[in-house]
Design a protein around this motif. Sequence first.
Motif, mmCIF file in Angstrom:
data_model
loop_
_atom_site.group_PDB
_atom_site.id
_atom_site.type_symbol
_atom_site.label_atom_id
_atom_site.label_comp_id
_atom_site.label_asym_id
_atom_site.label_seq_id
_atom_site.Cartn_x
_atom_site.Cartn_y
_atom_site.Cartn_z
ATOM 1 N N ASP A 1 0.839 -1.210 0.000
ATOM 2 C CA ASP A 1 0.000 0.000 0.000
ATOM 3 C C ASP A 1 0.871 1.256 0.000
ATOM 4 O O ASP A 1 0.546 2.255 -0.659
ATOM 5 C CB ASP A 1 -0.913 0.030 1.234
ATOM 6 C CG ASP A 1 -2.039 -1.007 1.159
ATOM 7 O OD1 ASP A 1 -2.137 -1.703 0.137
ATOM 8 O OD2 ASP A 1 -2.809 -1.108 2.133
ATOM 9 N N GLY A 2 1.973 1.214 0.757
ATOM 10 C CA GLY A 2 2.872 2.370 0.797
ATOM 11 C C GLY A 2 3.443 2.663 -0.577
ATOM 12 O O GLY A 2 3.536 3.819 -1.001
ATOM 13 N N PHE A 3 3.794 1.596 -1.288
ATOM 14 C CA PHE A 3 4.347 1.790 -2.637
ATOM 15 C C PHE A 3 3.305 2.392 -3.577
ATOM 16 O O PHE A 3 3.562 3.392 -4.251
ATOM 17 C CB PHE A 3 4.864 0.456 -3.194
ATOM 18 C CG PHE A 3 5.323 0.565 -4.615
ATOM 19 C CD1 PHE A 3 6.454 1.297 -4.932
ATOM 20 C CD2 PHE A 3 4.604 -0.022 -5.650
ATOM 21 C CE1 PHE A 3 6.876 1.437 -6.257
ATOM 22 C CE2 PHE A 3 5.014 0.113 -6.962
ATOM 23 C CZ PHE A 3 6.151 0.832 -7.272
ATOM 24 N N PHE B 1 8.121 6.302 -1.169
ATOM 25 C CA PHE B 1 8.557 4.928 -0.940
ATOM 26 C C PHE B 1 10.009 4.766 -1.419
ATOM 27 O O PHE B 1 10.852 4.201 -0.717
ATOM 28 C CB PHE B 1 7.629 3.964 -1.685
ATOM 29 C CG PHE B 1 7.884 2.515 -1.382
ATOM 30 C CD1 PHE B 1 7.151 1.863 -0.398
ATOM 31 C CD2 PHE B 1 8.849 1.792 -2.068
ATOM 32 C CE1 PHE B 1 7.382 0.528 -0.106
ATOM 33 C CE2 PHE B 1 9.092 0.458 -1.779
ATOM 34 C CZ PHE B 1 8.355 -0.177 -0.804
ATOM 35 N N ALA B 2 10.286 5.280 -2.622
ATOM 36 C CA ALA B 2 11.654 5.190 -3.159
ATOM 37 C C ALA B 2 12.634 5.914 -2.235
ATOM 38 O O ALA B 2 13.771 5.462 -2.029
ATOM 39 C CB ALA B 2 11.694 5.796 -4.562
ATOM 40 N N ALA C 1 2.884 4.650 8.278
ATOM 41 C CA ALA C 1 2.418 6.040 8.203
ATOM 42 C C ALA C 1 2.113 6.412 6.741
ATOM 43 O O ALA C 1 1.080 7.029 6.443
ATOM 44 C CB ALA C 1 3.473 6.970 8.785
ATOM 45 N N LEU C 2 3.008 6.001 5.861
ATOM 46 C CA LEU C 2 2.822 6.286 4.430
ATOM 47 C C LEU C 2 1.530 5.638 3.921
ATOM 48 O O LEU C 2 0.701 6.265 3.251
ATOM 49 C CB LEU C 2 4.017 5.672 3.687
ATOM 50 C CG LEU C 2 4.494 6.268 2.390
ATOM 51 C CD1 LEU C 2 4.983 7.682 2.638
ATOM 52 C CD2 LEU C 2 5.646 5.415 1.827
ATOM 53 N N ALA C 3 1.366 4.358 4.285
ATOM 54 C CA ALA C 3 0.201 3.609 3.814
ATOM 55 C C ALA C 3 -1.085 4.191 4.394
ATOM 56 O O ALA C 3 -2.091 4.351 3.686
ATOM 57 C CB ALA C 3 0.347 2.138 4.188
ATOM 58 N N SER D 1 -6.530 9.270 2.656
ATOM 59 C CA SER D 1 -6.772 10.375 1.724
ATOM 60 C C SER D 1 -7.465 9.886 0.442
ATOM 61 O O SER D 1 -7.670 10.663 -0.485
ATOM 62 C CB SER D 1 -5.460 11.068 1.373
ATOM 63 O OG SER D 1 -4.617 10.139 0.737
ATOM 64 N N GLY D 2 -7.801 8.590 0.385
ATOM 65 C CA GLY D 2 -8.529 8.086 -0.771
ATOM 66 C C GLY D 2 -7.661 7.849 -1.993
ATOM 67 O O GLY D 2 -8.163 7.607 -3.090
ATOM 68 N N VAL D 3 -6.337 7.910 -1.831
ATOM 69 C CA VAL D 3 -5.432 7.666 -2.964
ATOM 70 C C VAL D 3 -5.451 6.189 -3.357
ATOM 71 O O VAL D 3 -5.206 5.829 -4.504
ATOM 72 C CB VAL D 3 -3.994 8.106 -2.588
ATOM 73 C CG1 VAL D 3 -3.000 7.754 -3.671
ATOM 74 C CG2 VAL D 3 -3.972 9.593 -2.306
ATOM 75 N N LEU D 4 -5.777 5.334 -2.361
ATOM 76 C CA LEU D 4 -5.804 3.891 -2.636
ATOM 77 C C LEU D 4 -7.236 3.397 -2.730
ATOM 78 O O LEU D 4 -8.145 3.988 -2.152
ATOM 79 C CB LEU D 4 -5.118 3.137 -1.495
ATOM 80 C CG LEU D 4 -3.605 3.266 -1.399
ATOM 81 C CD1 LEU D 4 -3.122 2.642 -0.104
ATOM 82 C CD2 LEU D 4 -2.927 2.593 -2.580
#
Length: 422
Positions: free
Chosen positions: A350-352, A359-360, A396-398, A404-407
């Motif tokens: 999910d973070g990626f 992530f990078a 935290a990233l995920a 925020s609805g990005v995923l």
Amino acid sequence: MAMYLLEQGITPLVIEKETFPRYHIGESMTGEAGNLLRALGLEDLLVRNAHPRKQGVNVVARNGNSWWVPVMKRNDEHQLEPAQTWQVRRSDFDRDMMAETIRRGAKWISGRAMQVRRSGDGTVTGAQVKCDDGSTVEVESEVLVDASGQFTWLAHQGVTSAKNPGRYDKQIAIFSQVRNTIRGEGWDGKDRSKHPDNTYIFYADQYHWAWFIPLDDDVVSVGVVSPSSYFSSKGESREEFLRRELAELNPDMTRRLKDLTLIEEARAIPNYSYHITEFTGKGWMCIGDTHRFIDPIFSFGLYVSMKEAQFAAPAIKRYLAGEGRDLPNPFIDHMRRMEGAIDHLQDLIDGFWGASTSFAYLVNNPRTREQLIDLFAGRIYDVTPESHPAILELRALAEKARNSGVLWGEDRRGSGFLAASA
Ligand SMILES: Cc1cc2nc3c(=O)[nH]c(=O)nc-3n(C[C@H](O)[C@H](O)[C@H](O)COP(=O)(O)OP(=O)(O)OC[C@H]3O[C@@H](n4cnc5c(N)ncnc54)[C@H](O)[C@@H]3O)c2cc1C
């Protein structure tokens, strides 16, 4: 699973519906998967069969930005050391694993598990099996392990809790094999990122990516994964879709694939992502794909299945010795431990997809790089976020991306692309 049970002094009966060798997807191993095979005494077999020696994975964005994760092991002083794992053609690998299992003493029925058998209190007591010779046998079990993979047999039998769609269940994977590729460019025997046996992950946009996994000196497994709606919108056959995508998805991949002649049928697996939260009980448990599969992008499938089997075998031995017989779920600790580990993979993936640039940055940041290397190798069991800054950062990233609805949402049955509406 059978080999780990044999190590515990338990003689298992394996029921398998396929005759080997047979095609199967799932060819690239993590570093710790390689270590499990070494510990099972299988290294000579893998070396003899010349399976490619994967040194790591290169992940390449459409704009050419890339990052590299080497296969590394932890030595006795807990320092990272270069290591290697394998890429396997599953028809060969699974055939060899099966033969070795029988050689080590497992019993074997060639047939399909049909109906599960349960006692009045719900304890699983066996299965009805339709044998390849047409006969039907009743198998009694003290512990029945469902290792049926994406077939999720015990879920279909109503034994597990509900099978819910996973976050990536609106994806489709389409794959085949090619020859005549560019591999090992600049390989000088030192820079492991250039080794010809490495995996490449190429991605275009969110949820749209491809794999490049060497299967021998010549043949490379290639696959494209995208939202199913994108595939449908193209109106192409699987083969047309795959060939066009391989030519367009990512310039570095296009360059590496000099010949787009598919030497295998173009196969497809849609809706591969699901989650079953209750997957153990009295007299039964599920391992591997049969209870949860997130997404194939970072090649955790084979490893998780093998590692769960390694953990399951001593738990089964204790159960057979009488431990937990009175409990409603004697394997609940095992189940929670397995779930906790896969949750780390969920955060990683999910973070990626939620924030690939951040992530990078985590992968390359000296503060988190070594722990990211650990996670990619599969060192995900019994690590707590508190002792693991990389897991905390990933979580935290995920979570930020999820909130925020990005995923896509967790349960998206019929809900379409939440990301598109965000
Ligand atoms: C597109 C895609 C790409 C993937 N790429 C990778 C990768 O690069 N690396 C990786 O590690 N993993 C990958 N995976 C995941 C990988 O395929 C699995 O995680 C891996 O095969 C381990 O699964 P398993 O042992 O749980 O089940 P499987 O390997 O699927 O084995 C299940 C076995 O059960 C048998 N069976 C099923 N039902 C019955 C029945 N009723 N009776 C008797 N026998 C039965 C089947 O014939 C089969 O042999 C990928 C998955 C997908 C979908």
